[in-house]
Design a protein around this motif. Structure first.
Motif, PDB file in Angstrom:
ATOM      1  N   HIS B 101       0.819  -1.210   0.000  1.00 18.47           N
ATOM      2  CA  HIS B 101       0.000   0.000   0.000  1.00 18.47           C
ATOM      3  C   HIS B 101       0.859   1.270   0.000  1.00 18.47           C
ATOM      4  O   HIS B 101       0.472   2.289  -0.568  1.00 18.47           O
ATOM      5  N   GLY B 102       2.022   1.194   0.628  1.00 17.42           N
ATOM      6  CA  GLY B 102       2.922   2.335   0.610  1.00 17.42           C
ATOM      7  C   GLY B 102       3.307   2.717  -0.810  1.00 17.42           C
ATOM      8  O   GLY B 102       3.506   3.897  -1.120  1.00 17.42           O
ATOM      9  N   GLU B 103       3.384   1.735  -1.687  1.00 19.72           N
ATOM     10  CA  GLU B 103       3.758   2.029  -3.080  1.00 19.72           C
ATOM     11  C   GLU B 103       2.604   2.715  -3.810  1.00 19.72           C
ATOM     12  O   GLU B 103       2.828   3.511  -4.718  1.00 19.72           O
ATOM     13  N   VAL B 104       1.384   2.385  -3.410  1.00 22.24           N
ATOM     14  CA  VAL B 104       0.240   3.075  -3.996  1.00 22.24           C
ATOM     15  C   VAL B 104       0.356   4.565  -3.689  1.00 22.24           C
ATOM     16  O   VAL B 104       0.139   5.425  -4.556  1.00 22.24           O
ATOM     17  N   PHE B 105       0.730   4.833  -2.473  1.00 20.76           N
ATOM     18  CA  PHE B 105       0.956   6.214  -2.045  1.00 20.76           C
ATOM     19  C   PHE B 105       2.057   6.861  -2.878  1.00 20.76           C
ATOM     20  O   PHE B 105       1.923   7.988  -3.362  1.00 20.76           O
ATOM     21  N   ASN B 180      10.568  -0.854  -8.113  1.00 18.14           N
ATOM     22  CA  ASN B 180      11.621  -0.932  -9.118  1.00 18.14           C
ATOM     23  C   ASN B 180      11.102  -0.675 -10.517  1.00 18.14           C
ATOM     24  O   ASN B 180      11.850  -0.260 -11.387  1.00 18.14           O
ATOM     25  N   PHE B 181       9.809  -0.886 -10.701  1.00 16.52           N
ATOM     26  CA  PHE B 181       9.215  -0.538 -11.984  1.00 16.52           C
ATOM     27  C   PHE B 181       9.226   0.977 -12.145  1.00 16.52           C
ATOM     28  O   PHE B 181       9.614   1.505 -13.195  1.00 16.52           O
ATOM     29  N   VAL B 182       8.823   1.668 -11.091  1.00 16.95           N
ATOM     30  CA  VAL B 182       8.844   3.131 -11.139  1.00 16.95           C
ATOM     31  C   VAL B 182      10.274   3.626 -11.303  1.00 16.95           C
ATOM     32  O   VAL B 182      10.536   4.567 -12.062  1.00 16.95           O
ATOM     33  N   LEU B 183      11.194   2.952 -10.621  1.00 19.05           N
ATOM     34  CA  LEU B 183      12.607   3.320 -10.795  1.00 19.05           C
ATOM     35  C   LEU B 183      13.014   3.188 -12.256  1.00 19.05           C
ATOM     36  O   LEU B 183      13.658   4.058 -12.827  1.00 19.05           O
ATOM     37  N   GLY B 184      12.612   2.086 -12.882  1.00 18.37           N
ATOM     38  CA  GLY B 184      12.971   1.872 -14.276  1.00 18.37           C
ATOM     39  C   GLY B 184      12.348   2.921 -15.187  1.00 18.37           C
ATOM     40  O   GLY B 184      12.986   3.423 -16.100  1.00 18.37           O
ATOM     41  N   PRO B 188      16.417   7.080 -11.219  1.00 17.98           N
ATOM     42  CA  PRO B 188      16.669   7.151  -9.784  1.00 17.98           C
ATOM     43  C   PRO B 188      16.741   8.561  -9.203  1.00 17.98           C
ATOM     44  O   PRO B 188      16.773   8.718  -8.000  1.00 17.98           O
ATOM     45  N   ALA B 189      16.766   9.590 -10.056  1.00 17.50           N
ATOM     46  CA  ALA B 189      16.982  10.944  -9.542  1.00 17.50           C
ATOM     47  C   ALA B 189      15.843  11.360  -8.612  1.00 17.50           C
ATOM     48  O   ALA B 189      14.700  10.957  -8.800  1.00 17.50           O
ATOM     49  N   THR B 190      16.173  12.155  -7.601  1.00 13.95           N
ATOM     50  CA  THR B 190      15.140  12.701  -6.721  1.00 13.95           C
ATOM     51  C   THR B 190      14.387  13.787  -7.478  1.00 13.95           C
ATOM     52  O   THR B 190      14.993  14.640  -8.118  1.00 13.95           O
ATOM     53  N   HIS B 290      11.553   6.782  -5.983  1.00 15.94           N
ATOM     54  CA  HIS B 290      10.820   5.521  -6.022  1.00 15.94           C
ATOM     55  C   HIS B 290      10.752   4.879  -4.648  1.00 15.94           C
ATOM     56  O   HIS B 290       9.967   3.974  -4.416  1.00 15.94           O
ATOM     57  N   MET B 291      11.595   5.309  -3.714  1.00 17.49           N
ATOM     58  CA  MET B 291      11.580   4.709  -2.385  1.00 17.49           C
ATOM     59  C   MET B 291      10.681   5.467  -1.410  1.00 17.49           C
ATOM     60  O   MET B 291      10.583   5.116  -0.240  1.00 17.49           O
ATOM     61  N   THR B 292      10.042   6.545  -1.896  1.00 16.24           N
ATOM     62  CA  THR B 292       9.233   7.375  -1.008  1.00 16.24           C
ATOM     63  C   THR B 292       8.172   6.569  -0.264  1.00 16.24           C
ATOM     64  O   THR B 292       7.812   6.914   0.849  1.00 16.24           O
ATOM     65  N   GLY B 293       7.682   5.516  -0.895  1.00 12.55           N
ATOM     66  CA  GLY B 293       6.568   4.807  -0.287  1.00 12.55           C
ATOM     67  C   GLY B 293       6.928   3.908   0.875  1.00 12.55           C
ATOM     68  O   GLY B 293       6.070   3.601   1.696  1.00 12.55           O
ATOM     69  N   PHE B 294       8.173   3.509   0.972  1.00 11.80           N
ATOM     70  CA  PHE B 294       8.486   2.442   1.927  1.00 11.80           C
ATOM     71  C   PHE B 294       8.277   2.855   3.384  1.00 11.80           C
ATOM     72  O   PHE B 294       7.443   2.293   4.091  1.00 11.80           O
ATOM     73  N   LEU B 295       9.017   3.874   3.811  1.00 14.33           N
ATOM     74  CA  LEU B 295       8.923   4.245   5.224  1.00 14.33           C
ATOM     75  C   LEU B 295       7.551   4.767   5.615  1.00 14.33           C
ATOM     76  O   LEU B 295       6.970   4.293   6.590  1.00 14.33           O
ATOM     77  N   PRO B 296       6.987   5.733   4.854  1.00  9.42           N
ATOM     78  CA  PRO B 296       5.636   6.168   5.221  1.00  9.42           C
ATOM     79  C   PRO B 296       4.659   5.004   5.240  1.00  9.42           C
ATOM     80  O   PRO B 296       3.767   4.964   6.077  1.00  9.42           O
TER      81      PRO B 296
END
Lengths: 260, 376, 603
Positions: B101-105, B180-184, B188-190, B290-296
Motif C-alpha cells: 500500500h505504501g507504493e500506492v501512495f 523498481n518498476f517506477v525506478l525503471g 533514480p533521480a530525486t 521511487h523509495m518514497t513509499g516504503f517508510l511512510p
C-alpha cells in the motif's frame, strides 16, 4: 481418590455466563459423561480444564493442585489430554508424526542431543517411535503399516477421530477429555469406538471425561452422567437416574404443555 | 462480575518470557517517564544537575518551538492517517496486511510530480494554482486507484483463500516490483515538486500558532478526505456492503452482495486516499523518489495498528498520534536523556511506538474491528 | 480475413475473443512496459549468439512466447479435457502474439512522434533504433508484428506438439541460454583446467556464443534430450520411492559428489568466480537460517538482517584494531564464540516481545526491529561505539596458521563460508528430524492445538529464533572478514527481503531447495550489492526479484524444489485427487477420499 475437583467454576464471555457455579469431581478410574443441549457450555468446560480459557471465578484442582491459570501445555504435561469437537489434527504431518509430536512434554532432548546425536537422543527417538507405533496399533490395522507415513488430511473422518484420540493418548495423561468422540460416525464405527473407550480405561488406565450426544454410548460406557444446561449443572448421577430426572427431560424436550 | 474478555485472569501464572516482557515494559515506561520529567525540569531550570549530567547543552524549548513541533506532528500525522486508512480497510475486509500500500501512495506522489512539473512548465502552476491542485489530486487519485485495483486483481484475488501469510509475502513482492518498476520508468533521480505560490505558502498565525500555509492546506485536504470517506462508509449503500463483507464474506454473498466488487471498491477507496496522501506529501516535502513509499507505508501501518486495525476513525487518530509522537518524542524524551543526534532516530521512534503498542495493547488504542474469520 | 477463413476450418475462428484480447493486451502491455523500463536496450550489450541475438532481444522475445503459451492453456478440471487442443489454440496464440506486436508498433510510432523523455528516462532514440533495427518504422512494425505472431504461435504450439518435442525445445533453448549466461564461469573453469581452446571454440571474442557453436551445441543437446526423455524422470522417481536405507545410501553418494565438487572446483576457478561463489555462500548461509525460522517454525521474520548485522558488528568490534570504543583485537575464532552468544541474546530480545503476536504482526514488527538496529548503528548516539555511518574498517582476515582468509583471496573465503554452510545444513537436517523440529512443524500447522498437546510454544519458537539468529550471525562474521570492513548500509531491509525471495523461490522448508534458490538467484542475478553472473541485470535484479516473488506465490508457492510436506500442504486437493486416480496403489479407499477435505478454520 479425587483426580480432578472443580469448585464453583464460573466463566463469563462479554456478560454472558457460559458456565456458572459448576461443581464437578472425578475419581481415578471413572468414566464420566457430560451431556446437555447445544450451547450448554460443555466445550467451554473442557477448554477451561485444558487451559485454553481462563475462568472468571472458581478453582480447579488436579491431584490436589490448582490448575487455574496454567498454560495449556503445562496442563497437558501435568496429565490432562484432550480431543477437539471439530477434529484438529496437524493435517500435513504424517500420522506417525502426529503421535510422535504429542510426546513432546514427556521427552527432554533439545538442541544438543539432536546436533550431536547423543546416545540419549537416539534412545529417546527410538522410544518415541516405538510408543507411537504401540499406540497406533491399539486402533487395529487402520492407522498402522503404510498409513503411518501418510499425511493426516488423507484420512477418513472416522480415522481422524481415532488419530486424535491416539494423539491425546501419546501425551501419557491420567485424565482424558474426549469431546464428542463418536460424532459423525456410522453405527458400526460408533459401536467399535464405544468398546474402545472401555478398553482405554481397562488396558491403559485412563480416567475419562467425555462429552457426548449419543445416548447409547453414554449409557454403555459411563459410570456417571453430568447434565449441563445454560452453564449450570442440573443433574448428576447414574445414567438411569439422570435419564428419569424431570429437569433433564425439560432441558432437552422443553416443558410439558400443561405445566406452562 | 463485570463483562470481561477471555484473557482477563488475575491469577494467570507467569513464565520467564512474561517476566522478561514485564521487565521490558517497565524499562520502557521508566525511560519515557524519566525522559519526560527531565524535560520538564530542564524547561524550568536548564542548568539543573540532571541536565548537567546527561545533556549539558540543554536550553529547553520555547513555546513557539513547541507549537511548531505540534503543528508538524499533526500535519505529518494526518498524512500517515490517510495512508493508514487503506491498510485498515483492506485488513478489515480481507484480513491481511497489504504491504504494497505504501507504493500506492508513492505512485500518487509520483503522478503529482509529473503533472505539476508539466503545469509549471506551461506557467499554469502560478497563474491558476487551485485548478492545478484540483487536477493533480484527481490524477493522483486516478493512478493510485488504478494501481491498487490492478494489484488486487492480479496478485491478491487468486490468493483469497490461502493462509494469511501467503498474501502478505505476495504483497512484499508487489511492493518490490512497483518500486523498481517506477525506478525503471522514471529513473533514480530525486524529483522536486515546484514551489507553492507565495500567497499560499506564507506563514500565518492562527490562535497564536505560526503555521505555514502548506501545512494548513495539508490539514484541510486531509480533513475533507476523511469526512468524505466517513460519509461513504457509514452512509452509502456501498459502504454498508463493505462493512457486511468485512463481517463475513460468505453471508454477505448470500445476502446478494457482490463480494468481488465490494473488495475492489475497498482497494479503490484505500488507493484514492493514498493518492491524496501522496500529493500532500509532495507538496509538503517537495521531493519524491521511487523509495518514497516504503517508510511512510510501514509507519502508516504502525498508525493503523496504533489506532486498532480495521477501525477507520482509529486509523486517522493513530496516524495523528504517531506523527505527533515522532516529531515530539525525540526532543522531549530522548534529548533530555542525553541521546545525541535525536533527529536521526525519528524512524526508530516510530517503530518503538509500534512495539510499545503491541506490548501494551495489541488491539490498538481504539480497539480492533476485525472480520469474524479473524476473531476465530 | 476471408483468405484466412478459406484456409482454416471455421471452428478455429470461433475464438473466445475476450480471452484473446485480454491476453493480447497483456502481451502488448508487458512488451511496452519492458521497453520503457529500459531492459532491452541495456541488456542489448550482452550477446547470446554473437551478432544474431542479444540478451535484450531475448528479453523481448520471451514475452509473446509466454503469452501465447498461457493464452492457449486449457483449464483441465478433474483430469477431464473438454476438447482436444489443436488448430484453435494455435490461432489463439497467433492472435495474441500479433496483438502484442501491434503494441510494440504503437510504441514505435509514439517514440517517433513525441518526446516524453522528461518523465520517462528510457524514452530515447536508442530504444527506437533497437526496435526498428535501424531500418525504418515500416520495417520495424512489420517485423515485430510477424515475429511476435510467430512466437505466440510457437508458444501455443507447445501445447499441441508431443511431449518429447516440448522437452527437446525447452532443453535446447534453456541450455543455450544457460551456456551463454555461464560464459564467464565456463571460460574461467576451462582456463583452470588448461582447456582455453574449448572456451575459445564456444564463445566469440566479444562475448556470446558463435553461431556455429550455438548450432552444434543445440543439436547435441537436442539429441541428448530426445534420448534421455523419460529416463531422468524415472531416476528421480526411483529415488523418491526408495525405502529408508537405500535412500539414505543414495543421498550419501549424492552428498559426497556435491562435497567433492565444492572442494575441488574452486581450485580451478579464477578470482571472479570464487568471489561469486563466496557471495553465494554468504547468502546461502543466511537463507538456511531463515529457512529454519520461516520454513520450519512458520515465523515470517522480515528483520532477519538484524542478526546478520549483529554477527558482522560483533566480529568487527572484537577483531579490528580500528574499532572506535573497544578493540581487544581477538582472533576470529575466539570472536566467533562471542558472535554466538550475542546473536543468541539478540535473538531472545527480539524474539520475546514478538513471539506471542499473530503471524502478520510478527512480520511487520520484526521488520521494524531490523530497521531500528540499522538506524541505531548509523546514529550519532551509538556512533562512538560502532563508528556510525563510517562503520568499522580494517577487520583482519581469519588467520588459520597455515593460511589467512581474506577478501583479497576469495577462494579461501569460499572455503570458510563452505564450512559454515555445512554446519548450517547439518543443523537444519538434524533438527528437522528431532523432537524440536516436530514441535516447530506442529506450531506451524496449528499453534493452539500444539500448545494443547503439551508443546511449550513460546520456548520452541524462541529456540527457532535463536538458531536462525546464530546462523545469520555466522554469515555476518564471514562478511566482516571477507570485506574487511562493516558499514550500516550493508544491512538494509532489502537483504531480509532478498533472502526471503531466495528461500521461497528455492522451496520453503527444504534444504536442497534453499541451496538451489541461492545458487540460481544470487549466483545469476546477484545479491543486494554483489553482482552475479549477469552483471547487466544489475539495474533490474530487484524488479526481477519482485516479479519472481509474486509469481512464485501465485503459481508455485512450494518453490522450485519443494519439500514433500510443503507441496502436500499447498496442493491437498490434488494429492487426494491423485490418490483417487491411482486407486489402491496408495491404498486409500473411496470413503476416505469423500471426506478428505481439511477444515480451514484453524488457519
Amino acid at each position: 481418590m479425587r483426580l480432578l475437583e472443580i469448585k464453583d467454576l464460573q466463566i463469563t464471555f462479554g456478560g454472558l455466563d457460559a458456565l456458572s457455579g459448576l461443581n464437578f469431581h472425578i475419581d481415578k478410574g471413572e468414566i464420566v459423561s457430560v451431556i446437555g443441549p447445544n450451547g450448554a457450555g460443555k466445550t467451554t468446560f473442557f477448554n477451561a480444564i485444558s487451559g485454553l480459557v481462563t475462568p472468571t471465578d472458581g478453582d480447579m484442582f488436579f491431584e490436589g493442585e490448582s490448575i487455574v491459570g496454567l498454560d495449556p501445555s503445562t496442563v497437558t504435561s501435568l496429565g490432562i489430554a484432550r480431543t477437539f469437537q471439530n477434529v484438529r489434527l496437524f493435517p500435513n504431518m504424517t500420522i506417525l508424526e502426529n503421535v510422535m509430536v504429542a510426546q513432546h512434554c514427556r521427552t527432554r532432548q533439545l538442541l544438543y542431543g539432536a546436533l550431536f546425536q547423543t546416545r540419549a537422543f537416539k534412545q529417546e527417538e527410538r522410544e518415541i517411535r516405538e510408543r507411537a507405533e504401540e499406540i497406533l496399533g491399539f486402533f487395529g490395522h487402520r492407522l498402522v503399516g503404510y498409513r503411518m507415513d501418510q499425511p493426516a488430511f488423507a484420512l477418513s473422518y472416522a480415522n481422524r477421530r481415532r488419530l486424535e484420540i491416539a494423539r491425546a493418548m501419546a501425551t501419557q495423561p491420567q485424565l482424558l477429555l474426549l469431546d464428542e468422540p463418536v460424532a459423525g460416525m456410522n453405527p458400526i464405527e460408533t459401536a467399535e469406538l464405544t468398546a474402545l473407550i472401555g478398553r482405554l480405561r481397562s488396558e491403559w488406565g485412563f480416567t475419562i471425561v467425555m462429552i457426548e450426544h449419543d445416548m447409547k454410548v453414554v449409557k454403555d460406557v459411563s459410570d456417571r452422567v453430568v447434565v449441563l444446561d445454560h452453564g449450570v449443572p442440573i443433574a448428576q448421577g447414574s445414567y438411569d437416574e439422570v435419564s428419569n430426572n424431570p429437569d433433564v427431560v425439560e432441558a432437552y424436550l422443553g416443558r410439558p404443555v400443561e405445566a406452562r | 462480575m463485570s463483562a470481561h474478555t477471555i484473557s482477563t485472569n488475575p491469577v494467570k501464572r507467569l513464565i520467564s518470557v512474561d517476566r522478561f516482557l514485564t521487565f521490558i515494559r517497565i524499562f520502557l515506561v521508566t525511560m519515557i517517564v524519566v525522559g519526560f520529567l527531565a524535560f520538564i525540569w530542564q524547561q524550568i531550570d536548564a542548568d539543573n544537575p540532571f541536565a548537567r549530567w546527561r545533556n549539558p547543552g540543554a536550553r529547553g524549548l520555547t513555546g513557539d518551538q513547541f507549537k511548531g513541533l505540534i503543528v508538524s506532528g499533526l500535519s505529518q500525522g494526518s498524512m500517515y492517517g490517510l495512508i493508514a486508512l487503506g491498510y485498515s480497510m483492506v485488513y478489515g475486509v480481507l484480513g491481511f496486511i497489504n504491504f504494497a500500500h505504501g507504493e500506492v501512495f508513492m505512485v500518487g506522489a509520483m503522478t503529482g510530480f509529473i503533472a505539476s512539473d508539466k503545469f509549471q512548465a506551461n506557467g499554469m502552476w502560478e497563474s491558476n494554482f487551485l485548478l492545478c491542485l484540483a487536477l493533480i489530486i484527481v490524477m493522483a487519485i486516478f493512478f493510485s486507484t488504478f494501481t491498487a485495483v490492478v494489484m488486487e486483481r492480479v496478485a491478491y484475488r487468486p490468493l483469497r483463500s490461502s493462509p494469511r501469510l501467503i498474501p502478505l509475502i505476495t504483497s512484499i513482492g508487489v511492493s518490490f516490483f512497483i518500486q523498481n518498476f517506477v525506478l525503471g520508468l522514471f529513473g533514480p533521480a530525486t524529483k522536486s515538486y515546484p514551489r507553492l505560490p507565495e500567497w499560499l505558502s506564507k506563514q500565518r498565525s492562527i490562535f497564536t500558532f505560526e503555521i505555514a500555509g502548506t501545512r494548513l492546506l495539508v490539514l484541510a485536504v486531509a480533513a475533507v478526505s476523511m469526512t468524505a470517506l466517513w460519509y461513504f462508509v457509514e452512509r452509502t449503500k456501498t459502504g454498508k456492503a463493505m462493512r457486511a463483507v468485512a463481517e463475513d464474506k460468505e453471508i454477505a454473498a448470500l445476502m446478494g452482495i457482490d463480494v468481488n466488487r465490494t473488495i475492489v471498491t475497498t482497494f479503490a477507496v484505500g488507493g484514492a486516499m493514498a493518492g491524496v496522501g501522496g500529493i500532500l506529501w509532495g507538496l509538503m516535502f517537495r521531493s519524491v523518489t521511487h523509495m518514497t513509499g516504503f517508510l511512510p507505508g510501514v509507519k502508516a501501518f504502525t498508525a493503523a495498528v496504533v489506532g486498532g486495525i480495521g477501525n477507520l476513525g482509529g486509523a486517522m487518530a493513530g496516524g495523528i498520534s504517531l506523527g505527533s509522537a515522532e516529531s515530539i518524542a525525540p526532543l522531549i524524551i530522548l534529548e533530555p536523556l542525553g541521546v545525541p543526534g535525536v533527529s536521526q532516530l525519528k524512524d526508530a521512534v516510530a517503530f518503538t511506538v509500534l512495539v510499545l503498542v503491541l506490548l501494551f495493547r495489541p488491539s490498538g488504542l481504539f480497539g480492533e474491528r476485525l472480520s469474524s474469520e479473524d476473531r476465530a | 480475413m476471408s483468405a484466412a477463413a478459406a484456409l482454416l476450418p471455421s471452428s478455429a475462428l470461433h475464438q473466445d475473443w475476450r480471452k484473446v484480447f485480454r491476453w493480447g493486451l497483456i502481451c502488448g502491455g508487458s512488451l511496452i512496459a519492458l521497453c520503457l523500463v529500459g531492459m532491452p536496450v541495456e541488456l542489448d550489450r550482452r550477446e547470446i549468439v554473437e551478432r544474431y541475438l542479444s540478451l535484450g532481444y531475448v528479453s523481448v522475445l520471451l514475452v509473446p512466447i509466454c503469452a501465447g503459451w498461457v493464452a492457449a492453456t486449457q483449464i483441465v478440471l478433474e483430469g477431464f479435457e473438454s476438447r482436444k487442443q489443436g488448430l484453435y489454440d494455435l490461432v489463439t496464440g497467433l492472435l495474441v502474439g500479433v496483438l502484442g506486436g501491434g503494441g510494440l508498433s504503437l510504441l514505435m510510432v509514439a517514440l517517433d512522434s513525441w518526446n516524453l523523455r522528461d518523465p520517462l528516462v528510457n524514452w530515447s532514440p536508442k530504444l527506437l533504433r533497437f526496435l526498428t533495427y535501424e531500418n525504418g518504422m515500416g520495417f520495424g512494425a512489420g517485423a515485430w508484428i510477424i515475429t511476435c505472431g510467430v512466437l505466440g504461435l510457437a508458444g501455443a504450439s507447445l501445447h499441441v506438439v508431443p511431449r518429447v518435442v516440448r522437452r527437446v525445445v525447452a532443453i535446447v533453448l534453456m541450455g543455450l541460454l544457460a551456456l551463454s549466461v555461464l560464459e564467464s564461469a565456463v571460460s574461467d573453469l576451462s582456463e583452470g583446467f588448461r582447456l582455453e581452446w574449448l572456451a575459445d571454440l564456444i564463445y566469440a571474442k566479444k562475448g556470446g556464443l558463435t553461431l556455429t557453436s550455438a548450432l552444434v551445441v543445440g543439436i547435441v543437446m537436442a539429441v541428448v534430450a530426445a534420448l534421455t526423455d523419460g529416463r531422468v524422470k524415472a531416476v528421480t522417481n526411483r529415488y523418491r520411492e526408495m525405502e529408508g536405507m537405500e535412500r539414505q545410501k543414495a543421498s550419501i553418494v549424492l552428498f559426497a559428489v556435491v562435497a567433492v565438487l565444492c572442494i575441488v572446483l574452486p581450485i580451478f576457478l579464477g578470482k571472479i568466480m570464487n568471489e561469486l561463489l563466496a557471495n553465494v555462500g554468504i547468502f546461502l548461509l543466511l537463507a538456511l537460517g531463515l529457512n529454519i525460522v520461516v520454513g520450519l517454525a512458520g515465523l515470517l521474520d522480515l528483520g532477519y538482517v538484524a542478526f546478520f548485522a549483529v554477527g558482522g558488528y560483533t566480529t568487527a568490534v572484537l577483531t579490528s584494531p580500528n574499532s572506535p570504543w573497544f578493540a581487544p583485537e581477538l582472533h576470529f575464532g575466539v570472536s566467533l564464540i562471542f558472535v554466538v552468544i550475542f546473536a543468541a541474546i539478540v535473538g531472545l530480545i527480539i524474539g520475546a516481545p514478538v513471539i506471542r503476536m499473530r503471524g502478520d504482526y510478527l512480520a511487520i514488527v520484526t521488520l521494524g526491529f531490523g530497521e531500528i538496529i540499522r538506524l541505531l548503528f548509523m546514529s550519532d548516539w551509538l556512533g562512538p561505539y560502532f563508528g556510525g555511518a563510517q562503520g568499522i574498517t580494517n577487520v583482519p582476515g581469519v588467520d588459520l596458521g597455515f593460511a589467512t582468509v581474506k577478501g583479497t583471496d576469495p577462494r579461501s573465503v569460499f572455503y570458510l563460508v563452505l564450512f559454515f554452510c555445512v554446519i548450517a545444513i547439518y543443523v537444519s537436517w538434524r533438527l528437522q528430524a528431532s523432537r524440536l523440529g516436530r514441535a516447530w512443524m506442529a506450531i506451524r500447522e496449528d499453534e493452539q492445538v500444539a500448545e494443547a498437546m503439551g508443546i511449550n510454544t513460546v520456548s520452541a519458537k524462541l529456540m527457532a529464533f535463536v538458531v536462525g539468529a546464530v546462523l545469520a550471525a555466522f554469515s555476518g562474521a564471514v562478511l566482516a572478514a571477507k570485506v574487511g570492513s562493516i558499514f550500516p548500509t550493508s544491512f538494509m531491509i532489502l537483504v531480509s527481503i532478498i533472502i526471503l525471495v531466495v528461500v521461497i523461490v528455492g522451496g520453503m522448508g527444504n534444504i536442497a531447495g534453499v541451496l538451489v534458490g541461492s545458487v540460481v538467484l544470487i549466483g545469476v542475478l546477484g545479491g543486494p550489492k554483489q553482482p552475479g553472473l549477469l552483471q547487466e541485470f544489475q539495474n533490474f535484479k530487484l524488479l526481477i526479484y519482485g516479479i519472481l516473488l509474486v509469481f512464485m506465490m501465485l503459481k508455485r508457492p512450494e518453490g522450485l524444489v519443494p519439500s514433500a510436506r510443503r507441496s502436500r500442504e499447498l496442493h491437498q486437493d490434488e494429492f487426494l485427487q491423485d490418490a483417487w486416480l491411482k486407486g489402491d496403489k496408495l491404498g486409500i479407499d473411496d470413503d476416505e477420499i469423500e471426506t478428505g477435505h481439511v477444515e480451514e478454520e484453524s488457519r
